[in-house]
Design a protein around this motif. Sequence first.
Motif, PDB file in Angstrom:
ATOM      1  N   PRO A  84       0.797  -1.236   0.000  1.00 54.59           N
ATOM      2  CA  PRO A  84       0.000   0.000   0.000  1.00 54.59           C
ATOM      3  C   PRO A  84       0.824   1.278   0.000  1.00 54.59           C
ATOM      4  CG  PRO A  84      -0.135  -1.128   2.131  1.00 54.59           C
ATOM      5  CD  PRO A  84       0.514  -2.077   1.181  1.00 54.59           C
ATOM      6  N   ALA A 130      -9.146  -6.639  -6.865  1.00 56.17           N
ATOM      7  CA  ALA A 130      -9.488  -7.005  -5.495  1.00 56.17           C
ATOM      8  C   ALA A 130      -9.108  -8.454  -5.231  1.00 56.17           C
ATOM      9  CB  ALA A 130     -10.979  -6.795  -5.243  1.00 56.17           C
ATOM     10  N   ALA A 139      -5.418  -8.859  -4.854  1.00 54.61           N
ATOM     11  CA  ALA A 139      -4.939  -8.297  -3.593  1.00 54.61           C
ATOM     12  C   ALA A 139      -5.418  -9.094  -2.384  1.00 54.61           C
ATOM     13  CB  ALA A 139      -5.378  -6.844  -3.478  1.00 54.61           C
ATOM     14  N   GLN A 160      -9.586  -7.961  -1.231  1.00 59.38           N
ATOM     15  CA  GLN A 160      -9.878  -6.634  -0.680  1.00 59.38           C
ATOM     16  C   GLN A 160     -11.269  -6.175  -1.119  1.00 59.38           C
ATOM     17  OE1 GLN A 160      -6.879  -3.729  -1.571  1.00 59.38           O
ATOM     18  NE2 GLN A 160      -5.267  -4.792  -0.471  1.00 59.38           N
ATOM     19  N   ASP A 161     -11.782  -5.152  -0.436  1.00 66.48           N
ATOM     20  CA  ASP A 161     -13.089  -4.606  -0.771  1.00 66.48           C
ATOM     21  C   ASP A 161     -13.090  -4.069  -2.203  1.00 66.48           C
ATOM     22  OD1 ASP A 161     -15.794  -3.527   0.156  1.00 66.48           O
ATOM     23  OD2 ASP A 161     -14.798  -1.713  -0.580  1.00 66.48           O
ATOM     24  N   ALA A 184     -13.500  -0.237  -2.618  1.00 66.37           N
ATOM     25  CA  ALA A 184     -12.288   0.509  -2.270  1.00 66.37           C
ATOM     26  C   ALA A 184     -11.246   0.388  -3.369  1.00 66.37           C
ATOM     27  CB  ALA A 184     -11.721  -0.003  -0.944  1.00 66.37           C
ATOM     28  N   VAL A 185     -11.088  -0.820  -3.894  1.00 64.60           N
ATOM     29  CA  VAL A 185     -10.140  -1.031  -4.985  1.00 64.60           C
ATOM     30  C   VAL A 185     -10.571  -0.249  -6.216  1.00 64.60           C
ATOM     31  CG1 VAL A 185      -9.149  -2.741  -6.549  1.00 64.60           C
ATOM     32  CG2 VAL A 185      -9.424  -3.291  -4.132  1.00 64.60           C
ATOM     33  N   ASP A 242      -9.557   3.309  -5.891  1.00 63.95           N
ATOM     34  CA  ASP A 242      -8.120   3.471  -6.096  1.00 63.95           C
ATOM     35  C   ASP A 242      -7.777   3.404  -7.577  1.00 63.95           C
ATOM     36  OD1 ASP A 242      -5.373   3.627  -4.872  1.00 63.95           O
ATOM     37  OD2 ASP A 242      -5.162   1.755  -6.008  1.00 63.95           O
TER      38      ASP A 242
END
Length: 213
Positions: free
Chosen positions: A89, A155, A158, A161-162, A165-166, A169
Amino acid sequence: MSDLRVIAIDGPAGSGKSTVARGVADRLELSYLDTGAMYRAVACAALRRGVDPADAGAVVEVARTIDLELTRDTCFVDGVDATAEIRGPEVTGAVSVVAANPGVRTEMVARQRAWATERGGGVMEGRDIGSVVFPDATLKVYLTASAAVRAKRRAGEAGGQDVAAVGSDIERRDAADSGREMSPLVEAPGAVVVDTSDLEINEVVDLVVGMLP
């Protein structure tokens, strides 16, 4: 440089560049280079050295002096394994401003061209390979996919991941990559655009290999 056999694969995050480029390189038994990892490596080196990613001059000096060893599966920055770190991150948050730095891009493009020259070509993936690094590439492909598909893919990569949120980004990175003054993310002239949203990786690799003269 036009006598080199370069296959340029560009596109935004989550479009499938890395997986497709690796598949094409395997199929054709060519070398493979992830140019995005080079910018991540510079961001990583800057952070390790305590350099503010927004300090343009200092980051250019990092780019010029970095000892970067990039293979298909590993990345060593100044002699230290950074394979996982460049995908973390902290680096992800810093890479856009580093990649937008004209001096950094000038240095990395020179290294990318040298990489291809040493090998007689190869499969290179990034955001400006067909538009800037090798505009006379043997084949230029621009991969894309819907925003929803790209977020879901990233996601999953990763570790679950949510997705929202991804997705946010990815939107941020898209805006930074497309809006930067030097070498923005664009469909290069002469590039074949492939939407990978509903295609399996092997299908995309087949398409790309089938385009070669």
